[in-house]
Design an enzyme around this catalytic site. Structure first.
Site, mmCIF file in Angstrom:
data_model
loop_
_atom_site.group_PDB
_atom_site.id
_atom_site.type_symbol
_atom_site.label_atom_id
_atom_site.label_comp_id
_atom_site.label_asym_id
_atom_site.label_seq_id
_atom_site.Cartn_x
_atom_site.Cartn_y
_atom_site.Cartn_z
ATOM 1 N N ASP A 230 -23.722 -1.675 39.028
ATOM 2 C CA ASP A 230 -23.322 -0.708 40.054
ATOM 3 C C ASP A 230 -24.512 0.225 40.283
ATOM 4 O OD1 ASP A 230 -21.700 0.950 41.708
ATOM 5 O OD2 ASP A 230 -19.960 0.530 40.452
ATOM 6 N N ASP B 65 -23.243 1.392 45.832
ATOM 7 C CA ASP B 65 -22.167 2.368 45.977
ATOM 8 C C ASP B 65 -22.350 3.232 47.231
ATOM 9 O OD1 ASP B 65 -19.898 3.842 44.535
ATOM 10 O OD2 ASP B 65 -21.307 5.472 44.927
ATOM 11 N N GLU C 191 -20.956 -1.461 49.370
ATOM 12 C CA GLU C 191 -19.632 -0.853 49.452
ATOM 13 C C GLU C 191 -19.552 -0.168 50.812
ATOM 14 O OE1 GLU C 191 -16.608 2.407 47.492
ATOM 15 O OE2 GLU C 191 -18.711 2.872 47.673
ATOM 16 N N HIS D 107 -11.136 0.268 41.287
ATOM 17 C CA HIS D 107 -10.925 1.536 40.575
ATOM 18 C C HIS D 107 -10.645 2.714 41.507
ATOM 19 C CE1 HIS D 107 -14.932 1.434 42.051
ATOM 20 N NE2 HIS D 107 -15.081 2.719 41.787
ATOM 21 N N ASP D 108 -10.644 2.481 42.807
ATOM 22 C CA ASP D 108 -10.438 3.569 43.773
ATOM 23 C C ASP D 108 -9.090 3.521 44.472
ATOM 24 O OD1 ASP D 108 -12.971 4.681 43.354
ATOM 25 O OD2 ASP D 108 -13.899 3.440 44.904
HETATM 26 C C1 GLC Z 1 -17.573 4.933 45.540
HETATM 27 C C2 GLC Z 1 -16.960 4.620 44.200
HETATM 28 C C3 GLC Z 1 -16.076 5.749 43.794
HETATM 29 C C4 GLC Z 1 -16.916 6.994 43.681
HETATM 30 C C5 GLC Z 1 -17.667 7.269 44.963
HETATM 31 C C6 GLC Z 1 -18.751 8.266 44.748
HETATM 32 O O1 GLC Z 1 -16.627 5.006 46.542
HETATM 33 O O2 GLC Z 1 -16.300 3.385 44.251
HETATM 34 O O3 GLC Z 1 -15.400 5.500 42.590
HETATM 35 O O4 GLC Z 1 -16.098 8.080 43.365
HETATM 36 O O5 GLC Z 1 -18.311 6.111 45.465
HETATM 37 O O6 GLC Z 1 -19.790 7.718 43.988
#
Ligand code: GLC
Length: 561
Positions: A105, A207, A264, A332-333
Site C-alpha cells: 500500500d 492510496d 484507488e 477496510h473502508d
Molecule cells: C484511503 C484508504 C483509507 C484511508 C484514506 C486516507 O481511502 O483506503 O483507509 O483512511 O485513504 O489515507
C-alpha cells in the site's frame, strides 16, 4: 453456441486473485492486542491454502496511527507495533516461496504530520521542505473551501501558528497533503518506490491517488458545489498534472520492474478511469472504482438488485475492450460484504456469503477478497460511540453533533456503515478473542466468533471457507473466468443476477440468487446440457428447462458440447 474471442491482452496481473489483509486485525503474535507481521508469517500456510495468488497488506510503515497506518511518518521503516524490517523480509520471502505475490500500500497523497518532511516544512516559510506540502499564507485571507473527509468541521485547511499559514489536509489534520507539483517531492517518492521494489514487492496499491494532482491556485468552487461524492472527486482531484506525474512514475519506476500499480479511485467518469489504465498510455495497470460499494449508501437509500446489476454491468461494458478494473464488495473502508449485499441473519449468512464470493470470483476484472469474507464474517454493529476506534467515525460524530444533525439517525447509519465493522479481528477459532490475541484486542471481536471461525470451517466440506477455495481453484484453472466475455442473461429478473462468460468456443453460466425465497430461471437454449462447476447447495433442481433456485443459491455451469 456463443463463440467469442476476447480482444483483451493477457497479463499476469489480470490473472491474480488478491487477498486483502488488514494487518492490525489479522493475527497477533506477541500478545499486545494488535496484529503484526509475525502474525501474518504464522498464517502463511493458511493464506496459501485459500488458493489466492497475491496479497495486499494495508500500510505497516512507521505511523502515529491517527488513521491506522494511513498517516506515515517514515516510508522506510516498519511500525513498531507490527515488527521490524527483518520481519518484513521474512514475510515477503514466505509469500514468494509459496508463489504468492505481494502488493504494497503506497500512501503518498499525504504523509503524517510527524514525518520529518512536515516537521521541517512547518518550521519556517523558508525551509527547504516548505514546498513539499500545500501552504496558504494567512495574509492572503482565509483560503477557499476544501473538503476534508476526517476533519471535525469538514474543513481541509488547518491554521498553523508557527508560520501564520494554513496547510491542506484532505483527510485528518494529521495527514497533510503532499505537493506533487514539486519535482523534489516526486523524486523522493520514486526513491521510496525503488526501495520497496528492490525488496521484491510485486505491486503498489496507490492510496487516494486521484487526489495527488489538484489545482494549486485553489479557486472558489462553482455555485452549486456540494461536499458529496461526485463533487469532491471532480473538484479536489484528477487535476491538470495528474497524467504527467503518472507517466513520469511509470517511466522512472514501474517500467523498470515486473510490478503493477492499482489506483484507488477512478475519477468521476469512465473517461477518467480509462485515462488512468489504458495500456497504450503507459500509466497504471488497474483502477478500482467506488460505485459498486456506494450503491445504497445510507439507510434511507437502500439499494436494489437492479442497482447492483446496473453498476457492475456498466463498468464491465465500459472496460470490455480496453483497460482493466478490480472487482470487490468490501475492504477496510466499508461494511462487511455479507451485511451489505447478502443477508447476515443466522439462517442465510453462510449461504449468501458463498453466493457473493461466487460473484467476485466469476466476474471479469481482478478480484480483491477481503480477509474474513472467506468465512462469512459480518458487521459488528457497535451501538455506543465509545466503542468506535475509527477517526472517521469519531470525528464524523463530532461534526454531526456540532451541525445539530439528528443524532439518532446518525448513529443508526454509523452502526451499519462504519469502517470499524470490517476491521474487527480475524476469527481463527472458538477460544477467547477468537484466537486472534492472547492479550486484549485493540477493537472488540465480533461475538459470533464461536460459530464463525476458521477452525470450525476447515474440515467441513460445505463451509463458506471451502466453497471459497473451490472458487479460487476454478478461477485459477479456467481462463474463461478471467478473460471470457461477459453477457447478462435475463437482465430484468428481479431476484436473480445471471451472466455468461464466453471464451473461444466455450460458454459458462453464472447464476446468483439474491433473495431469501425460492426463485426460478429459464435455462437459456445454449445451456440445456451442462456440467456443474460450483454450487453453494448440494443439489440443483431443474424442472422442464427451469432452474428452481433455493434462497441465495449460486451456481456456475459450463456448457457441455
Ligand atoms: C484511503 C484508504 C483509507 C484511508 C484514506 C486516507 O481511502 O483506503 O483507509 O483512511 O485513504 O489515507
Amino acid at each position: 453456441m456463443t463463440t467469442s474471442k476476447n480482444s483483451l491482452s493477457k497479463k499476469w496481473w489480470k490473472e491474480q486473485i488478491i487477498y486483502q489483509i488488514y494487518p492490525r486485525s489479522f493475527f497477533d503474535s506477541d500478545g499486545d492486542g494488535i496484529g503484526d507481521l509475525n502474525g501474518i508469517i504464522e498464517k502463511l500456510d493458511y493464506i496459501k491454502s485459500l488458493g489466492v495468488t497475491a496479497v495486499w497488506v494495508n500500510p505497516f510503515y512507521a505511523s502515529p496511527n491517527d488513521d491506522n497506518g494511513y498517516d506515515i511518518s517514515d516510508y522506510r521503516k516498519i511500525m513498531d507495533e507490527f515488527g521490524d524490517m527483518n520481519d518484513f523480509d521474512e514475510m515477503i520471502k514466505g509469500f514468494h516461496q509459496r508463489g504468492i505475490k505481494f502488493i504494497m500500500d503506497l500512501v503518498v497523497n499525504h504523509s503524517s504530520d510527524e514525518h520529518e518532511w512536515f516537521k521541517q516544512s512547518r518550521s519556517s516559510r523558508y525551509n527547504l521542505y516548505r514546498d513539499y506540502y500545500h501552504w496558504w499564507p494567512a495574509e492572503k485571507g482565509k483560503p477557499n473551501h476544501r473538503f476534508s473527509y476526517f476533519d471535525e468541521k469538514g474543513d481541509a485547511w488547518k491554521y498553523d501558528q508557527q508560520t501564520d499559514s494554513y496547510y491542506l489536509h484532505y483527510f485528518s489534520a494529521k495527514q497533510p497533503d503532499l505537493n506533487w507539483e514539486n519535482p523534489e517531492l516526486r523524486r523522493e517518492i520514486y526513491d521510496i518506490m525503488h526501495f520497496w521494489a528492490k525488496k521484491g514487492v510485486d505491486g503498489f496499491r496507490l492510496d487516494a491517488f486521484q487526489f495527488i494532482s489538484k489545482d494549486t491556485t485553489f479557486p472558489a468552487f462553482p455555485e452549486g458545489y456540494q461536499d458529496d461524492v461526485v463533487d469532491v472527486i471532480k473538484h479536489h482531484g484528477m487535476g491538470p498534472t495528474l497524467h504527467n506525474h503518472i507517466r513520469e512514475m511509470n517511466q522512472e519506476v514501474l517500467s523498470k520492474y515486473e510490478v503493477f500499480a492499482v489506483s484507488e479511485g477512478a475519477g468521476s467518469s469512465f473517461e477518467d478511469a480509462h485515462s488512468l489504465v489504458d495500456e497504450d498510455r503507459n500509466e497504471l495497470h488497474m483502477v478500482y472504482h467506488f460505485e459498486g460499494v456506494e450503491i445504497g449508501n445510507g439507510l434511507d437509500d437502500p439499494h436494489t438488485l437492479a442497482d447492483f446489476k446496473e453498476v457492475h454491468s456498466k463498468w464491465e461494458e465500459a472496460f470490455k475492450d480496453k483497460g482493466w478494473i478490480s472487482i470487490f464488495l468490501a475492504n477496510h473502508d466499508v461494511p462487511r460484504m455479507v451485511s451489505r449485499f447478502g443477508n447476515d441473519s443466522d439462517e442465510f449468512r453462510a449461504v449468501s456469503s458463498k453466493m457473493l464470493n461466487t460473484f467476485i470470483l466469476t466476474m471479469r476484472g481482478t478480484p480483491y477478497c477481503y480477509f474474513g469474507d472467506e468465512l462469512g464474517m459480518k458487521n459488528i454493529y457497535f451501538e455506543d460511540i465509545n466503542e468506535y476506534q475509527d477517526i472517521a467515525a469519531i470525528n464524523g460524530y463530532k461534526k454531526a453533533l456540532s451541525e445539530g444533525k439528528d443524532m439518532q439517525k446518525f448513529m443508526q447509519n454509523l452502526r451499519f456503515y462504519s469502517r470499524d465493522n470490517s476491521r474487527t479481528p480475524m476469527q481463527w477459532d472458538n477460544t477467547e478473542n477468537a484466537g486472534f490475541t492472547s492479550g486484549s484486542p485493540w477493537i472488540s471481536v465480533n461475538s459470533d466468533y464461536k460459530e464463525v471461525n476458521v477452525a470450525s470451517q476447515e474440515n467441513r466440506a460445505d463451509s463458506v471457507l471451502n466453497h471459497f477455495r473451490t472458487l479460487t481453484k476454478l478461477r485459477t484453472e479456467n481462463d474463461i473466468l478471467v478473460y471470457g466475455v461477459y453477457q447478462q442473461v435475463e437482465p430484468d429478473h428481479p431476484h436473480i443476477y445471471a451472466y455468461t462468460r464466453s471464451l473461444d468456443n466455450q460458454t459458462w453460466l453464472v447464476i446468483l440468487s439474491f433473495v431469501e425465497t425460492d426463485a426460478n430461471l429459464k435455462l437459456p437454449n445454449n445451456m440445456q446440457t451442462f456440467e456443474i462447476q460450483a454450487n453453494n447447495y448440494s443439489q440443483l433442481s431443474i424442472d422442464d428447462g427451469w432452474l428452481k433456485l433455493k434462497p441465495y443459491q449460486a451456481v456456475v455451469l459450463s456448457q457441455k458440447e
